[in-house]
Design a protein around this motif. Structure first.
Motif, PDB file in Angstrom:
ATOM      1  N   UNK A   1       0.078   6.104 -13.416  1.00  0.00           N
ATOM      2  CA  UNK A   1      -0.944   7.079 -14.349  1.00  0.00           C
ATOM      3  C   UNK A   1      -0.124   8.274 -14.892  1.00  0.00           C
ATOM      4  N   UNK A   2       0.916   8.689 -14.627  1.00  0.00           N
ATOM      5  CA  UNK A   2       1.619   9.736 -15.615  1.00  0.00           C
ATOM      6  C   UNK A   2       2.603   9.136 -16.423  1.00  0.00           C
ATOM      7  N   UNK A   3       2.774   7.758 -16.560  1.00  0.00           N
ATOM      8  CA  UNK A   3       3.490   7.075 -17.506  1.00  0.00           C
ATOM      9  C   UNK A   3       5.110   7.712 -17.398  1.00  0.00           C
ATOM     10  N   UNK A   4       5.381   7.667 -16.158  1.00  0.00           N
ATOM     11  CA  UNK A   4       6.968   8.126 -15.881  1.00  0.00           C
ATOM     12  C   UNK A   4       7.850   7.054 -16.009  1.00  0.00           C
ATOM     13  N   UNK A   5       9.127   7.272 -16.399  1.00  0.00           N
ATOM     14  CA  UNK A   5      10.219   6.297 -16.769  1.00  0.00           C
ATOM     15  C   UNK A   5      10.410   5.499 -15.283  1.00  0.00           C
TER      16      UNK A   5
ATOM     17  N   UNK B   1       0.786  -1.143   0.139  1.00  0.00           N
ATOM     18  CA  UNK B   1       0.079   0.096   0.054  1.00  0.00           C
ATOM     19  C   UNK B   1       0.972   1.325  -0.074  1.00  0.00           C
ATOM     20  N   UNK B   2       2.019   1.238   0.781  1.00  0.00           N
ATOM     21  CA  UNK B   2       2.749   2.236   0.861  1.00  0.00           C
ATOM     22  C   UNK B   2       3.439   2.591  -0.537  1.00  0.00           C
ATOM     23  N   UNK B   3       3.852   1.366  -1.142  1.00  0.00           N
ATOM     24  CA  UNK B   3       4.626   1.568  -2.442  1.00  0.00           C
ATOM     25  C   UNK B   3       3.547   2.290  -3.352  1.00  0.00           C
ATOM     26  N   UNK B   4       2.371   1.941  -3.527  1.00  0.00           N
ATOM     27  CA  UNK B   4       1.399   2.297  -4.384  1.00  0.00           C
ATOM     28  C   UNK B   4       1.247   3.864  -4.131  1.00  0.00           C
ATOM     29  N   UNK B   5       1.031   4.332  -2.885  1.00  0.00           N
ATOM     30  CA  UNK B   5       0.713   5.727  -2.681  1.00  0.00           C
ATOM     31  C   UNK B   5       2.155   6.581  -3.128  1.00  0.00           C
ATOM     32  N   UNK B   6       3.059   6.107  -2.599  1.00  0.00           N
ATOM     33  CA  UNK B   6       4.396   6.935  -2.484  1.00  0.00           C
ATOM     34  C   UNK B   6       4.777   7.044  -4.192  1.00  0.00           C
ATOM     35  N   UNK B   7       4.589   5.973  -4.746  1.00  0.00           N
ATOM     36  CA  UNK B   7       5.167   6.103  -6.227  1.00  0.00           C
ATOM     37  C   UNK B   7       4.524   5.268  -7.212  1.00  0.00           C
ATOM     38  N   UNK B   8       4.095   3.981  -6.903  1.00  0.00           N
ATOM     39  CA  UNK B   8       3.580   3.190  -7.995  1.00  0.00           C
ATOM     40  C   UNK B   8       2.523   3.876  -8.899  1.00  0.00           C
ATOM     41  N   UNK B   9       1.550   4.312  -8.122  1.00  0.00           N
ATOM     42  CA  UNK B   9       0.283   5.029  -8.601  1.00  0.00           C
ATOM     43  C   UNK B   9       0.465   6.165  -9.558  1.00  0.00           C
ATOM     44  N   UNK B  10       1.498   7.020  -8.941  1.00  0.00           N
ATOM     45  CA  UNK B  10       1.917   8.084  -9.803  1.00  0.00           C
ATOM     46  C   UNK B  10       2.858   7.776 -11.111  1.00  0.00           C
ATOM     47  N   UNK B  11       3.615   6.638 -10.972  1.00  0.00           N
ATOM     48  CA  UNK B  11       4.288   6.259 -12.032  1.00  0.00           C
ATOM     49  C   UNK B  11       3.626   5.632 -13.144  1.00  0.00           C
TER      50      UNK B  11
END
Lengths: 380, 380, 380
Positions: free
Chosen positions: C376-380, C364-374
């Motif tokens: 949704x925004x298709x970050x590298x 859950x922490x990883x999702x909120x910290x970075x996975x979701x943003x990566x």
């Protein structure tokens, strides 16, 4: 009283689930189960597996696994595998019996072929079942059957009278159909007939005439009020068809101030995120009651705070338990499970802080668990 | 500083109750007492004994019993029996003195024969008392006395000036009379005179002309604003005569943005359930202040969370203490008691978590307990 | 897993700050710093030193002092003295590097000369930076440049296409310009041209034409929607120019129900005090995401409860981290610091209560910290 006894007491207290629907009886695929863990969507989810990444997903894996003989926090894959092995009906039997519910007050408004009815729920759970009649359904079947809209007022009254002979209360889904920011005063018979005529001439799309006319909904509500049966309002949290901001129960103030309404118990269901506003109404009107069902299930570990917030202004004689479960019987169990968890922490916390005596705490628990519902619905 | 010292400090800190009413002075029956434990109803309760089954009922039995020489959690029957034995005035003396309040800012808008006035409250409590003038009362007596509505503007200004000579602030009950979703810009004198004429010609039911005209209420507010005295707004929680959803303080944004208003302290009272919205306004406007009085009493053991929520966006220099007590002096005591309990846990929790130093915590407590009120109301 | 490991894990987890602005690069006076600690005001504070008497003031003294080599809870005077000694850029370097942020998604809508831009933020922080394009700015520069309003539709589309070539998302400040209680359906091209003509003829005060026309804002939003880039909405908490009550995200329901919108990620920023309403939308719509940035900084020690409330209905796959920092880089650091504190207590509390396994908590922490943003925004 001995240490640990209050949690045991909460564990054992028998519940009346005053607003619930039928459980699934036939086996289904995993997508059906997953979609049932989302309340807000109105169509199949594109990524139904995401429903496991939620509070309710965690809560099912934590609390329901043991009932299926799995270790706590079983993985979704293991959970689904075991669940399939057991069959829907066996899951339903285990879950509903583990809930510790003596009476289920079933809203049959969704009583399609997929869900157990009153008899089925009684059989599988071993509890008593009672019926809640949904006003809009009564109107919708009536409009298709009467030849002359001029008969609407009389026919509606008679039909509701008949249908409620074996029911303990009625329910309105005004929240879904029009919202609460409406004139809810009693419409004159002529206005009702005129609205019925319009509806019959223009029933809306499809063959099912879905009632959205506020005059007719208000007529249904006031007809029910005059019968003095407990009248449930869906309030707040539901699927995205409703305009959540228009279901703030404070919009009901004018309706509640009407002298004719004061002798009819008004049951505000769910209420999230307006539980504090609903609690205010339960404080300000002697005939208003609240619960935080549905949202307890969907907020999972956070339901403790939700339950706590429902204990602000509302008198303890005005708060009820409900699950609003529908479909997978995990929801019928989880409502009770999470409620017990929350009550143990919230009300138990008052004992720990010496805010009340343990005897007071037990009385409060009994009121909310069953006494209030038994009294208001005149259950045996 | 030694362990335990912060709770002691909170226990001892002297309070300014910046919004309160008079206590009962004459004995009454139990129904009067019970009805006083419900804020929302506007008529005698059908089942007044249910008010014991509430947070405030628990809190009285927990915290007030000792003041009447009873054990904690005394039963309602024992409590009432002992209370009757002591007399209302003796209860009042004990409760108000136990509150640790140095100054009571009394809204005399409800100052009927049943309640102690400024002098009476000073005598019984041993504290100082100050007056808050209610704007709508000024208007209501004026309209009955002037011969010509054309004199309304001048007369209102003069009268308010005279009445506030010995007062420390003014108050508006716009929330009750019209709600905040109104045009609150300063009305032109001609519009005020015209509204006064209409009101005089059509004073409403009965002999008491209750002011509900927004033009005249806004005129009263702007007259007060120009005097730069602290101006209290009833916000949120109150009896069911008000439309709670129309008392969301965010509706005051246009009023607060008006440059003429910025030098007048605006005191948002109660605020429940809008305490976070009110805190936002205290953050966004240097002249806005908040309290969570009334609701602290009525939420009892849950007031800790309410007080915590009031400490989100509002600067510590903008939060005040009040009880909004009226009638049984338990309410005058309980406001202070529950506030001390909440502050000990909330602000004490920041010390425990090392979110702030104990010196900072003490300073914050002093600001909210009395410094802010002393500064804003220019008390001695 | 060993005791204490979950807090360590939260401490180390890398963050994507999906909504942030540039930090100050040049030295300024203390008033600039103090005024930056107030989000609600729109003009210099009369008493800027009062901003230290706030949650954010306590939080800076508690958490930022160490980064400047000061003891915890350093006095405001010591803090400012040390800060001045180090220079703004050195403070910025220390704070942004201590934040543990790998990627900053920068809203350049406020990218004036005072703030570091994309390159500057990358250089000082050592992290990657990405651009978010503000729709209203695109419109405002376009209207000044086109000769013929009839070209507005085509030109806006082309320009947005060009500007977003190197951007990862777009943002609308509809909340500031008109509020959400508007018709946000896609306007017809002719209506857009007509609105552009009106705007060009009457650009408002000054030479800067500030876009407030709902037709043109809606046109910008729908143009962005058709590009399927993540679309950020400012929601709730901001400065007092906005009507906070008109930024309740539930007013977006009709917009969100539109079939054309469902494939575009809708990012609800800030959301305070509507975080539970926003969470409902994230539950009810598969393409809606939320954060509680900005408010985390300004509620300081109380942000734990705010973060907890954001974890009610919103799926864990739909919650993101942001600071919404602007100006002093304490805000860039503090967002991350307070988020880690809150997550350790909130999600760590679920582990302690056995509501979830530690493995689930870490996911859950990883999702909120970075996975979701990566994702949704298709970050590298």
């Amino acid at each position: 009283m001995a240490g640990g006894s209050f949690p045991d007491f909460v564990e054992q207290v028998s519940l009346i689930d005053h607003h619930v629907h039928g459980a699934f009886h036939a086996d289904g695929d995993e997508a059906r189960f997953q979609n049932s863990l989302n309340e807000g969507n109105t169509e199949p989810l594109a990524k139904p597996e995401d429903t496991y990444n939620t509070q309710i997903g965690l809560a099912i894996r934590r609390w329901c696994s043991g009932i299926l003989d799995l270790p706590r926090h079983a993985s979704p894959a293991d959970y689904w595998s075991r669940r399939s092995e057991l069959s829907e009906l066996e899951v339903c039997r285990r879950m509903t019996r583990a809930a510790g519910v003596s009476d289920w007050l079933i809203d049959t408004g969704l009583d399609a072929a997929d869900y157990l009815g009153k008899a089925g729920m009684a059989g599988v759970s071993g509890g008593r079942t009672h019926e809640i009649v949904r006003l809009e359904l009564v109107a919708e079947s009536l409009i298709q059957e009467i030849a002359n809209p001029a008969d609407y007022v009389d026919e509606f009254g008679q039909r509701l009278h008949e249908l409620t002979r074996s029911a303990v209360g009625v329910k309105t889904v005004l929240a879904y159909r029009a919202g609460f920011d409406q004139d809810l005063s009693r419409p004159a018979p002529a206005a009702v007939v005129e609205a019925a005529r319009r509806w019959q001439e223009n029933p809306g799309a499809g063959t099912n005439a879905k009632l959205t006319d506020v005059t007719l909904i208000a007529h249904g509500i006031h007809t029910a009020v005059s019968m003095k049966l407990p009248l449930q309002f869906h309030v707040g949290f539901g699927d995205r068809d409703l305009d959540l901001h228009k279901t703030n129960p404070l919009y009901l103030l004018d309706f509640l101030r009407s002298p004719k309404v004061r002798d009819t118990p008004i049951m505000l269901l769910h209420c999230y995120p307006f539980e504090r506003e609903a609690g205010y109404l339960a404080h300000a009107f002697e005939n208003v009651y609240i619960d935080v069902g549905l949202a307890v299930n969907f907020t999972g570990s956070r339901s403790r705070d939700l339950v706590a917030r429902s204990f602000e202004l509302a008198p303890f004689t005005k708060i009820l338990y409900s699950s609003d479960a529908l479909g997978p019987a995990e929801l019928h169990y989880l409502g009770a499970r999470l409620w017990r968890n929350a009550i143990t922490k919230v009300v138990g916390g008052w004992i720990d802080d010496d805010d009340c005596s343990e005897a007071d705490a037990r009385k409060i628990v009994q009121l909310v668990a069953h006494d209030n519902a038994r009294r208001v619905y005149a259950l045996p």
